[in-house]
Design a protein around this motif. Structure first.
Motif, mmCIF file in Angstrom:
data_model
loop_
_atom_site.group_PDB
_atom_site.id
_atom_site.type_symbol
_atom_site.label_atom_id
_atom_site.label_comp_id
_atom_site.label_asym_id
_atom_site.label_seq_id
_atom_site.Cartn_x
_atom_site.Cartn_y
_atom_site.Cartn_z
ATOM 1 N N LEU A 69 0.816 -1.220 0.000
ATOM 2 C CA LEU A 69 0.000 0.000 0.000
ATOM 3 C C LEU A 69 0.848 1.267 0.000
ATOM 4 O O LEU A 69 0.309 2.369 0.075
ATOM 5 C CB LEU A 69 -0.938 -0.019 1.210
ATOM 6 C CG LEU A 69 -1.861 -1.240 1.283
ATOM 7 C CD1 LEU A 69 -2.616 -1.250 2.601
ATOM 8 C CD2 LEU A 69 -2.820 -1.278 0.101
ATOM 9 N N HIS A 70 2.173 1.103 -0.094
ATOM 10 C CA HIS A 70 3.105 2.228 -0.054
ATOM 11 C C HIS A 70 3.927 2.309 -1.341
ATOM 12 O O HIS A 70 4.178 1.297 -1.984
ATOM 13 C CB HIS A 70 4.067 2.071 1.133
ATOM 14 C CG HIS A 70 3.367 2.155 2.455
ATOM 15 N ND1 HIS A 70 2.645 1.112 2.975
ATOM 16 C CD2 HIS A 70 3.284 3.162 3.339
ATOM 17 C CE1 HIS A 70 2.138 1.486 4.134
ATOM 18 N NE2 HIS A 70 2.510 2.722 4.380
ATOM 19 N N THR A 71 4.370 3.513 -1.669
ATOM 20 C CA THR A 71 5.269 3.686 -2.814
ATOM 21 C C THR A 71 6.678 3.237 -2.426
ATOM 22 O O THR A 71 6.996 3.108 -1.233
ATOM 23 C CB THR A 71 5.317 5.164 -3.259
ATOM 24 O OG1 THR A 71 5.826 5.959 -2.191
ATOM 25 C CG2 THR A 71 3.953 5.653 -3.702
ATOM 26 N N ALA A 72 7.517 3.025 -3.401
ATOM 27 C CA ALA A 72 8.897 2.579 -3.144
ATOM 28 C C ALA A 72 9.673 3.594 -2.313
ATOM 29 O O ALA A 72 10.512 3.223 -1.491
ATOM 30 C CB ALA A 72 9.621 2.314 -4.459
ATOM 31 N N ASP A 73 9.388 4.877 -2.514
ATOM 32 C CA ASP A 73 10.131 5.917 -1.794
ATOM 33 C C ASP A 73 9.336 6.514 -0.630
ATOM 34 O O ASP A 73 9.581 7.634 -0.202
ATOM 35 C CB ASP A 73 10.546 7.029 -2.763
ATOM 36 C CG ASP A 73 9.354 7.725 -3.402
ATOM 37 O OD1 ASP A 73 8.212 7.202 -3.298
ATOM 38 O OD2 ASP A 73 9.544 8.792 -4.003
ATOM 39 N N THR A 74 8.412 5.738 -0.087
ATOM 40 C CA THR A 74 7.561 6.205 1.004
ATOM 41 C C THR A 74 8.375 6.773 2.164
ATOM 42 O O THR A 74 9.510 6.348 2.404
ATOM 43 C CB THR A 74 6.642 5.059 1.482
ATOM 44 O OG1 THR A 74 5.623 5.596 2.310
ATOM 45 C CG2 THR A 74 7.404 3.994 2.245
ATOM 46 N N SER A 75 7.793 7.722 2.844
ATOM 47 C CA SER A 75 8.421 8.327 4.021
ATOM 48 C C SER A 75 7.372 8.376 5.130
ATOM 49 O O SER A 75 6.305 8.967 4.951
ATOM 50 C CB SER A 75 8.912 9.737 3.699
ATOM 51 O OG SER A 75 9.472 10.337 4.845
ATOM 52 N N ILE A 76 7.694 7.752 6.251
ATOM 53 C CA ILE A 76 6.745 7.631 7.355
ATOM 54 C C ILE A 76 7.373 8.207 8.618
ATOM 55 O O ILE A 76 8.515 7.879 8.956
ATOM 56 C CB ILE A 76 6.390 6.140 7.627
ATOM 57 C CG1 ILE A 76 5.963 5.424 6.349
ATOM 58 C CG2 ILE A 76 5.376 6.009 8.750
ATOM 59 C CD1 ILE A 76 4.683 5.895 5.741
ATOM 60 N N VAL A 77 6.621 9.050 9.319
ATOM 61 C CA VAL A 77 7.010 9.481 10.665
ATOM 62 C C VAL A 77 5.945 8.912 11.585
ATOM 63 O O VAL A 77 4.764 9.246 11.476
ATOM 64 C CB VAL A 77 7.103 11.014 10.794
ATOM 65 C CG1 VAL A 77 7.453 11.400 12.228
ATOM 66 C CG2 VAL A 77 8.120 11.575 9.821
ATOM 67 N N ASN A 78 6.383 8.020 12.482
ATOM 68 C CA ASN A 78 5.403 7.303 13.295
ATOM 69 C C ASN A 78 4.972 8.101 14.532
ATOM 70 O O ASN A 78 5.382 9.246 14.733
ATOM 71 C CB ASN A 78 5.921 5.903 13.658
ATOM 72 C CG ASN A 78 7.053 5.907 14.657
ATOM 73 O OD1 ASN A 78 7.384 6.914 15.275
ATOM 74 N ND2 ASN A 78 7.665 4.754 14.826
ATOM 75 N N PHE A 79 4.201 7.474 15.364
ATOM 76 C CA PHE A 79 3.561 8.095 16.522
ATOM 77 C C PHE A 79 4.560 8.637 17.543
ATOM 78 O O PHE A 79 4.262 9.566 18.263
ATOM 79 C CB PHE A 79 2.638 7.053 17.169
ATOM 80 C CG PHE A 79 1.541 7.632 17.998
ATOM 81 C CD1 PHE A 79 0.587 8.451 17.428
ATOM 82 C CD2 PHE A 79 1.443 7.337 19.339
ATOM 83 C CE1 PHE A 79 -0.445 8.981 18.187
ATOM 84 C CE2 PHE A 79 0.418 7.859 20.106
ATOM 85 C CZ PHE A 79 -0.531 8.682 19.527
ATOM 86 N N VAL A 80 5.744 8.047 17.593
ATOM 87 C CA VAL A 80 6.751 8.509 18.558
ATOM 88 C C VAL A 80 7.854 9.321 17.887
ATOM 89 O O VAL A 80 8.886 9.592 18.481
ATOM 90 C CB VAL A 80 7.341 7.338 19.380
ATOM 91 C CG1 VAL A 80 6.268 6.688 20.241
ATOM 92 C CG2 VAL A 80 7.990 6.298 18.484
ATOM 93 N N GLY A 81 7.637 9.710 16.641
ATOM 94 C CA GLY A 81 8.557 10.616 15.965
ATOM 95 C C GLY A 81 9.681 9.969 15.187
ATOM 96 O O GLY A 81 10.550 10.655 14.663
ATOM 97 N N ARG A 82 9.664 8.665 15.054
ATOM 98 C CA ARG A 82 10.709 7.983 14.293
ATOM 99 C C ARG A 82 10.399 8.083 12.806
ATOM 100 O O ARG A 82 9.294 7.752 12.366
ATOM 101 C CB ARG A 82 10.802 6.523 14.701
ATOM 102 C CG ARG A 82 11.908 5.806 13.966
ATOM 103 C CD ARG A 82 12.126 4.429 14.491
ATOM 104 N NE ARG A 82 13.251 3.837 13.780
ATOM 105 C CZ ARG A 82 13.481 2.551 13.730
ATOM 106 N NH1 ARG A 82 12.695 1.719 14.378
ATOM 107 N NH2 ARG A 82 14.511 2.093 13.063
ATOM 108 N N ARG A 83 11.374 8.518 12.032
ATOM 109 C CA ARG A 83 11.213 8.652 10.580
ATOM 110 C C ARG A 83 11.809 7.443 9.875
ATOM 111 O O ARG A 83 12.934 7.039 10.146
ATOM 112 C CB ARG A 83 11.897 9.915 10.075
ATOM 113 C CG ARG A 83 11.701 10.128 8.587
ATOM 114 C CD ARG A 83 12.239 11.500 8.194
ATOM 115 N NE ARG A 83 11.972 11.762 6.801
ATOM 116 C CZ ARG A 83 12.918 11.830 5.877
ATOM 117 N NH1 ARG A 83 14.182 11.679 6.195
ATOM 118 N NH2 ARG A 83 12.604 12.085 4.635
#
Length: 136
Positions: A33-47
């Protein structure tokens, strides 16, 4: 917006967000469900940047007690910035199902999640996601 069936595309973006929630513990389906270059910052701030890194990070989480921390997303707004790009604002509710987890183990029980989604090969995918805890 010109050249867009707003109702159909809005429904498709809503399905994408629902699938993310439904498959949050199914690594292969979640990653699809994500692109190859996806960028995620999670709930505790981890990128996490890139699908390969997301794979490693999510796999480690699912093999730990974090697999019992789940979330839902209630969409508040979808804005199409182009026919193939949308920004989704949602309220994320986090549920900590870990045994013996202290009440303050998570920064909050809810947050704002903003997705940037793009249409690739006729399917909507997550390009970016940023979660900001709502401090109560």
């Amino acid at each position: 917006m010109a050249n867009i069936d707003a109702e159909a595309e809005t429904a498709a973006v809503r399905r994408l967000v629902a699938e993310v929630q439904e498959h949050q513990n199914d690594l292969d389906r979640f990653l699809s469900l994500h692109t190859a270059d996806t960028s995620i910052v999670n709930f505790v701030g981890r990128r996490v940047r890139g699908k390969d890194v997301l794979h490693r990070t999510a796999k480690a989480a699912l093999e730990s007690p974090l697999a019992k921390v789940t979330s839902t997303a209630e969409i508040e707004d979808i804005r199409f910035v182009r026919p193939d790009v949308a920004i989704v604002a949602a309220v994320k509710r986090v549920f900590d199902g870990r045994e013996d987890s202290p009440p303050d183990a998570l920064p909050a029980s809810s947050g704002w999640i903003t997705y940037v989604v793009a249409k690739e090969h006729d399917a909507w995918r997550i390009v970016s996601a940023q979660t900001t805890p709502i401090m109560e």
